[in-house]
Motif scaffolding. Structure first.
Motif, PDB file in Angstrom:
ATOM      1  N   ARG A   1       4.023  -5.616   0.994  1.00 33.58           N
ATOM      2  CA  ARG A   1       3.446  -5.548  -0.345  1.00 33.58           C
ATOM      3  C   ARG A   1       2.693  -6.826  -0.679  1.00 33.58           C
ATOM      4  NH1 ARG A   1       7.326  -2.672  -2.912  1.00 33.58           N
ATOM      5  NH2 ARG A   1       8.539  -4.493  -3.406  1.00 33.58           N
TER       6      ARG A   1
ATOM      7  N   ARG B   1      -0.665  -6.864   1.082  1.00 28.45           N
ATOM      8  CA  ARG B   1      -1.638  -5.888   0.580  1.00 28.45           C
ATOM      9  C   ARG B   1      -2.631  -6.491  -0.395  1.00 28.45           C
ATOM     10  NH1 ARG B   1      -0.538  -1.043   2.386  1.00 28.45           N
ATOM     11  NH2 ARG B   1       1.605  -0.423   2.795  1.00 28.45           N
TER      12      ARG B   1
ATOM     13  N   GLN C   1      -7.622  -4.055   0.912  1.00 25.33           N
ATOM     14  CA  GLN C   1      -7.709  -2.941  -0.015  1.00 25.33           C
ATOM     15  C   GLN C   1      -8.442  -1.756   0.592  1.00 25.33           C
ATOM     16  OE1 GLN C   1      -6.391  -2.253  -2.992  1.00 25.33           O
ATOM     17  NE2 GLN C   1      -5.154  -4.083  -2.654  1.00 25.33           N
TER      18      GLN C   1
ATOM     19  N   PHE D   1     -11.429   4.849  -1.576  1.00 23.78           N
ATOM     20  CA  PHE D   1     -11.172   6.222  -1.152  1.00 23.78           C
ATOM     21  C   PHE D   1     -12.419   7.094  -1.157  1.00 23.78           C
ATOM     22  CE2 PHE D   1      -7.154   4.518  -2.342  1.00 23.78           C
ATOM     23  CZ  PHE D   1      -6.295   5.037  -1.410  1.00 23.78           C
TER      24      PHE D   1
ATOM     25  N   ALA E   1     -10.044  12.265  -6.983  1.00 23.77           N
ATOM     26  CA  ALA E   1      -8.613  12.281  -6.707  1.00 23.77           C
ATOM     27  C   ALA E   1      -8.017  10.888  -6.653  1.00 23.77           C
ATOM     28  CB  ALA E   1      -8.344  13.000  -5.388  1.00 23.77           C
ATOM     29  N   SER E   2      -8.859   9.852  -6.584  1.00 25.81           N
ATOM     30  CA  SER E   2      -8.305   8.523  -6.320  1.00 25.81           C
ATOM     31  C   SER E   2      -8.022   7.717  -7.577  1.00 25.81           C
ATOM     32  CB  SER E   2      -9.235   7.745  -5.399  1.00 25.81           C
ATOM     33  OG  SER E   2     -10.502   7.621  -5.979  1.00 25.81           O
TER      34      SER E   2
ATOM     35  N   ASN F   1       0.324  -6.470 -10.453  1.00 25.52           N
ATOM     36  CA  ASN F   1       1.286  -6.318  -9.366  1.00 25.52           C
ATOM     37  C   ASN F   1       1.369  -7.560  -8.497  1.00 25.52           C
ATOM     38  OD1 ASN F   1       1.893  -3.762 -10.166  1.00 25.52           O
ATOM     39  ND2 ASN F   1       0.535  -2.756  -8.698  1.00 25.52           N
ATOM     40  N   PHE F   2       0.233  -8.208  -8.273  1.00 25.78           N
ATOM     41  CA  PHE F   2       0.224  -9.368  -7.378  1.00 25.78           C
ATOM     42  C   PHE F   2       0.309 -10.689  -8.142  1.00 25.78           C
ATOM     43  CE2 PHE F   2      -2.268  -6.220  -4.791  1.00 25.78           C
ATOM     44  CZ  PHE F   2      -1.239  -5.951  -3.915  1.00 25.78           C
TER      45      PHE F   2
ATOM     46  N   TYR G   1      -4.561   8.939  -5.577  1.00 27.69           N
ATOM     47  CA  TYR G   1      -4.238   7.809  -6.444  1.00 27.69           C
ATOM     48  C   TYR G   1      -2.831   7.264  -6.203  1.00 27.69           C
ATOM     49  CZ  TYR G   1      -2.520  11.444  -9.697  1.00 27.69           C
ATOM     50  OH  TYR G   1      -1.896  12.515 -10.254  1.00 27.69           O
TER      51      TYR G   1
ATOM     52  N   GLU H   1      -1.632   7.051  -3.097  1.00 28.01           N
ATOM     53  CA  GLU H   1      -1.909   6.181  -1.950  1.00 28.01           C
ATOM     54  C   GLU H   1      -2.547   4.874  -2.434  1.00 28.01           C
ATOM     55  OE1 GLU H   1      -4.143   8.427   0.811  1.00 28.01           O
ATOM     56  OE2 GLU H   1      -3.375   7.343   2.537  1.00 28.01           O
ATOM     57  N   ALA H   2      -3.454   5.010  -3.409  1.00 27.05           N
ATOM     58  CA  ALA H   2      -4.087   3.824  -3.980  1.00 27.05           C
ATOM     59  C   ALA H   2      -3.027   2.930  -4.601  1.00 27.05           C
ATOM     60  CB  ALA H   2      -5.124   4.227  -5.022  1.00 27.05           C
TER      61      ALA H   2
ATOM     62  N   ILE I   1       0.029   2.563  -3.670  1.00 26.68           N
ATOM     63  CA  ILE I   1       0.704   1.829  -2.601  1.00 26.68           C
ATOM     64  C   ILE I   1      -0.156   0.644  -2.183  1.00 26.68           C
ATOM     65  CG2 ILE I   1       1.592   1.950  -0.250  1.00 26.68           C
ATOM     66  CD1 ILE I   1       1.995   4.944  -0.673  1.00 26.68           C
ATOM     67  N   SER I   2      -1.447   0.898  -2.039  1.00 28.65           N
ATOM     68  CA  SER I   2      -2.297  -0.153  -1.497  1.00 28.65           C
ATOM     69  C   SER I   2      -2.532  -1.284  -2.502  1.00 28.65           C
ATOM     70  CB  SER I   2      -3.620   0.427  -0.983  1.00 28.65           C
ATOM     71  OG  SER I   2      -4.650   0.214  -1.893  1.00 28.65           O
ATOM     72  N   ILE I   3      -2.361  -1.020  -3.813  1.00 34.68           N
ATOM     73  CA  ILE I   3      -2.483  -2.129  -4.752  1.00 34.68           C
ATOM     74  C   ILE I   3      -1.124  -2.744  -5.058  1.00 34.68           C
ATOM     75  CG2 ILE I   3      -4.630  -1.332  -5.836  1.00 34.68           C
ATOM     76  CD1 ILE I   3      -2.995  -0.282  -8.132  1.00 34.68           C
ATOM     77  N   GLY I   4      -0.150  -2.456  -4.221  1.00 33.65           N
ATOM     78  CA  GLY I   4       1.112  -3.194  -4.279  1.00 33.65           C
ATOM     79  C   GLY I   4       2.103  -2.731  -5.326  1.00 33.65           C
ATOM     80  N   CYS I   5       2.073  -1.467  -5.714  1.00 30.40           N
ATOM     81  CA  CYS I   5       3.078  -0.968  -6.643  1.00 30.40           C
ATOM     82  C   CYS I   5       4.409  -0.786  -5.909  1.00 30.40           C
ATOM     83  CB  CYS I   5       2.665   0.384  -7.222  1.00 30.40           C
ATOM     84  SG  CYS I   5       1.321   0.292  -8.379  1.00 30.40           S
ATOM     85  N   THR I   6       5.513  -1.027  -6.631  1.00 25.86           N
ATOM     86  CA  THR I   6       6.821  -0.728  -6.058  1.00 25.86           C
ATOM     87  C   THR I   6       7.064   0.767  -6.213  1.00 25.86           C
ATOM     88  OG1 THR I   6       7.826  -1.129  -8.193  1.00 25.86           O
ATOM     89  CG2 THR I   6       7.757  -2.978  -6.693  1.00 25.86           C
ATOM     90  N   ASP I   7       8.072   1.273  -5.502  1.00 24.03           N
ATOM     91  CA  ASP I   7       8.382   2.701  -5.598  1.00 24.03           C
ATOM     92  C   ASP I   7       8.612   3.094  -7.051  1.00 24.03           C
ATOM     93  OD1 ASP I   7       8.127   2.978  -2.966  1.00 24.03           O
ATOM     94  OD2 ASP I   7      10.233   3.374  -2.514  1.00 24.03           O
TER      95      ASP I   7
ATOM     96  N   GLN J   1       7.458   1.706  -9.785  1.00 27.67           N
ATOM     97  CA  GLN J   1       6.193   1.770 -10.531  1.00 27.67           C
ATOM     98  C   GLN J   1       5.408   3.018 -10.160  1.00 27.67           C
ATOM     99  OE1 GLN J   1       4.797  -2.105  -9.290  1.00 27.67           O
ATOM    100  NE2 GLN J   1       4.556  -2.716 -11.432  1.00 27.67           N
TER     101      GLN J   1
END
Lengths: 323, 294
Positions: free
Chosen positions: A89, A92, A96, A99, A104-105, A122-123, B186, B188-189, B191-197, B199
């Motif tokens: 995490r 990440r 990045q 999509f 859908a993204s 988050n970061f 979204y 998957e997005a 996950i990639s921006i670092g959300c915890t499960d 969140q």
């Protein structure tokens, strides 16, 4: 230039379970097989190939959005597949994903502002005030206005949504961005806009990019190097210029000949491939392309061709390539 | 850049959320507005029963047993000489409480189970869903009876029992919505921006599963009231002299010939209430259907 990303022997098999639970037999869809390449800081690699050849899966495996079956992905010296969920995490932040489908993204329940600020929250990037300013700055960069902040995604067009997705990806200042066919769902006029935006951003932030597409002319525009994939493997990887001028692999030649030419009088010696792309559950032996290749001989059916160097930046996996 | 110009014209128009849209669609349907009206009237009486009711719901005058409906006693009196109209009004409060609390219990447990099963899948999914299957194999009223028998008869225990009985419905609906929402890009997005499960589930998945859950919750309030009334009728829920519709039915059942009004009106109240929630729930289902977006 230093190597930022090192992909080695990346494999992804999707198991398909058949039969009852008493007689389990598992068939693997070999989506990605032995993909290896290096990527320098600030470089853009285009990945092209037919649909279903594993381009997107490769991109997702690199970012570990799906777990690769085997192989190593080294990002800035760190082996990503050995990191724990929490360590991953953290990493990440630097990598990045943009999509394919802008419809859908984006989460329909979050406003544009909330969507773009989320990675920074988050970061833990900067103070609250800085984050808010950064969101406005990002909106400006991607060509949207501050009053869009409180709107929901369904109020935007496809091109605008894609730009929101780009703003989200850039929000925490990543070093590597994987773009998965970011323009294939857009109108042609918007495509050019989006690609130009990506190219500007790439220069401005010195981004390293992997640009996945099935459109060779789009890839030509944006890439420094291009990898051609066929049925889960890279068949040719080269400097973009070299690839477009002197395609060595017969599959690349066929792909290039399929680019429509604006001049109607230009000679049309298209290479038409016979047959369909074989099933990835049971790929052909030897060179996977031999079933459709016009130069195929006995050796192609039995031996898997090694990657051979044409020159320093150009490699090809074909028994008959003239080197 | 022409897009910007185009959007500026739009900026003064409604910035409307998805929920507002759904509500507008709900307003268009007459039956669901009727359902909403019934529910609102019920809530009104639940809150203001002490001010609206003309008589005390508990203390009666034995000299006035089984009086037929009159101007003084709108719905007549029951076997203890209590005003049936006042008791029906007070019963609304109890029924709303039962509906909301028991569905609340079912929601919390059902969403938790459904999310775990749907999000993590695999062995967790297997265990949770087989447990749900076992619960579904029991007839609901029998299961509720068993739970109340273990906990002891009281109104609170009846709520708990009705809540638990309704858990499987929510667990299944939540699981299936999570399964479908989880596949969106979204997530998957996220996950990639670092959300915890946590969140991902609370910010990205659950808000997008809300529509079917809301519909089911509204419909279940109706059945929950019915089930609780059933338990009270059997003497396992509300205890006398509490003014609960189910127990009113049970109390007056023996006097159906002498004083039919003391049985009729509580029964009628249950019917109208359940009908109101069902109409509202059906309307919500239509209004929240994503295919109907204009």
């Amino acid at each position: 230039m230093s190597v930022l990303l090192e992909v080695k022997d990346l494999k992804k098999y999707f198991p398909i379970k058949k039969g009852s639970f008493l007689s389990k037999n598992v068939i693997n869809v070999k989506a990605v097989e032995d993909v290896s390449f290096n990527l320098n800081e600030g470089e853009t690699l285009g990945i092209v190939g037919e649909s279903g050849c594993g381009k997107s899966t490769t991109g997702r495996c690199i970012l570990r959005l799906i777990e690769p079956t085997s192989g190593t992905v080294k990002f800035d010296g760190k082996d990503l597949n050995k990191l724990s969920k929490n360590q991953m995490r953290e990493v990440r932040r630097d990598m990045q994903f943009i999509f394919q489908d802008p419809f859908a993204s984006l989460n329909p329940r979050l406003t544009v502002g909330e969507t773009i600020i989320e990675p920074m929250n988050n970061f833990n990037v900067g103070e609250k005030k800085e984050r808010e300013n950064r969101v406005k700055e990002l909106l400006n960069i991607v060509g949207l206005s501050p009053y869009h902040l409180t709107r929901y995604p369904h109020e935007f067009s496809g091109g605008q949504r894609q730009r929101i997705g780009i703003a989200r990806a850039l929000s925490a200042n990543p070093r590597l961005v994987v773009c998965d066919e970011p323009v294939s769902a857009l109108d042609v006029s918007i495509q050019a806009q989006t690609i130009n935006l990506l190219m500007d951003l790439q220069k401005q932030y010195n981004l390293t990019m992997i640009f996945i597409a099935h459109d060779l002319s789009v890839v030509k525009h944006i890439s420094d190097r291009v990898a051609v994939m066929y049925l889960g493997s890279i068949v040719e990887i080269s400097d973009y210029k070299d690839l477009y001028d002197k395609p060595t692999h017969p599959y690349t030649q066929a792909l290039l000949s399929a680019i429509p030419k604006p001049d109607p009088k230009a000679d049309k010696n298209r290479i038409i491939l016979k047959g369909d792309i074989p099933s990835p559950t049971n790929p052909p032996s030897g060179c996977k392309f031999h079933t459709r290749c016009m130069y195929a001989t006995e050796i192609c059916k039995t031996d898997v061709p090694e990657m051979r160097k044409v020159n320093d930046t150009h490699s090809v996996a074909c028994h008959h390539a003239k080197i | 850049m022409e897009e910007k110009v185009e959007l500026k014209d739009e900026v003064n128009h409604e910035v409307q959320s998805l929920w507002l849209n759904a509500f507008k669609r709900l307003m268009k349907s007459k039956t669901s507005m009727f359902g909403l009206f019934i529910v609102l009237v019920l809530i009104f009486f639940a809150i203001f029963a002490p001010f609206v009711a003309p008589h005390d719901p508990i203390a009666g005058q034995l000299s006035l047993r089984h009086d037929a409906p009159s101007a003084e006693y709108l719905f007549g009196t029951d076997s203890q000489g209590r005003d049936v109209f006042s008791r029906v009004l007070y019963g609304a409060k109890i029924s709303i409480e039962i509906g909301v609390i028991s569905v609340g219990i079912a929601l919390v447990l059902g969403i938790t189970m459904g999310v775990f099963a749907g999000y993590y899948g695999g062995i967790i999914d297997m265990i949770v869903m087989r447990f749900v299957d076992i619960m579904l194999a029991f007839p609901t009223i029998l299961l509720a009876l068993a739970i109340v028998t273990i906990l002891g008869p009281s109104l609170v225990n009846a709520m708990i029992a009705v809540g638990i009985v309704n858990v499987p419905k929510f667990a299944r609906i939540v699981r299936s919505s999570v399964l479908s929402v989880k596949e969106n890009e979204y997530v998957e997005a996220a996950i990639s921006i670092g959300c915890t499960d946590f969140q991902i589930i609370t910010r990205h998945i659950l808000p997008n599963c809300l529509a079917p859950i809301l519909v089911q919750a509204t419909l279940t309030i109706g059945t929950a009231i019915l089930e609780a009334a059933g338990l009270s009728f059997l003497g396992l829920g509300a205890q006398p002299p509490m003014a609960e519709w189910g127990s009113m039915l049970a109390d007056s059942r023996g006097y159906m010939r002498q004083a039919p009004w003391s049985v009729m009106y509580p029964g009628f109240a249950i019917m109208i209430t359940v009908l109101g929630f069902n109409l509202l729930g059906d309307g919500l289902r239509d209004a929240l259907d994503p295919r109907l977006k204009e």
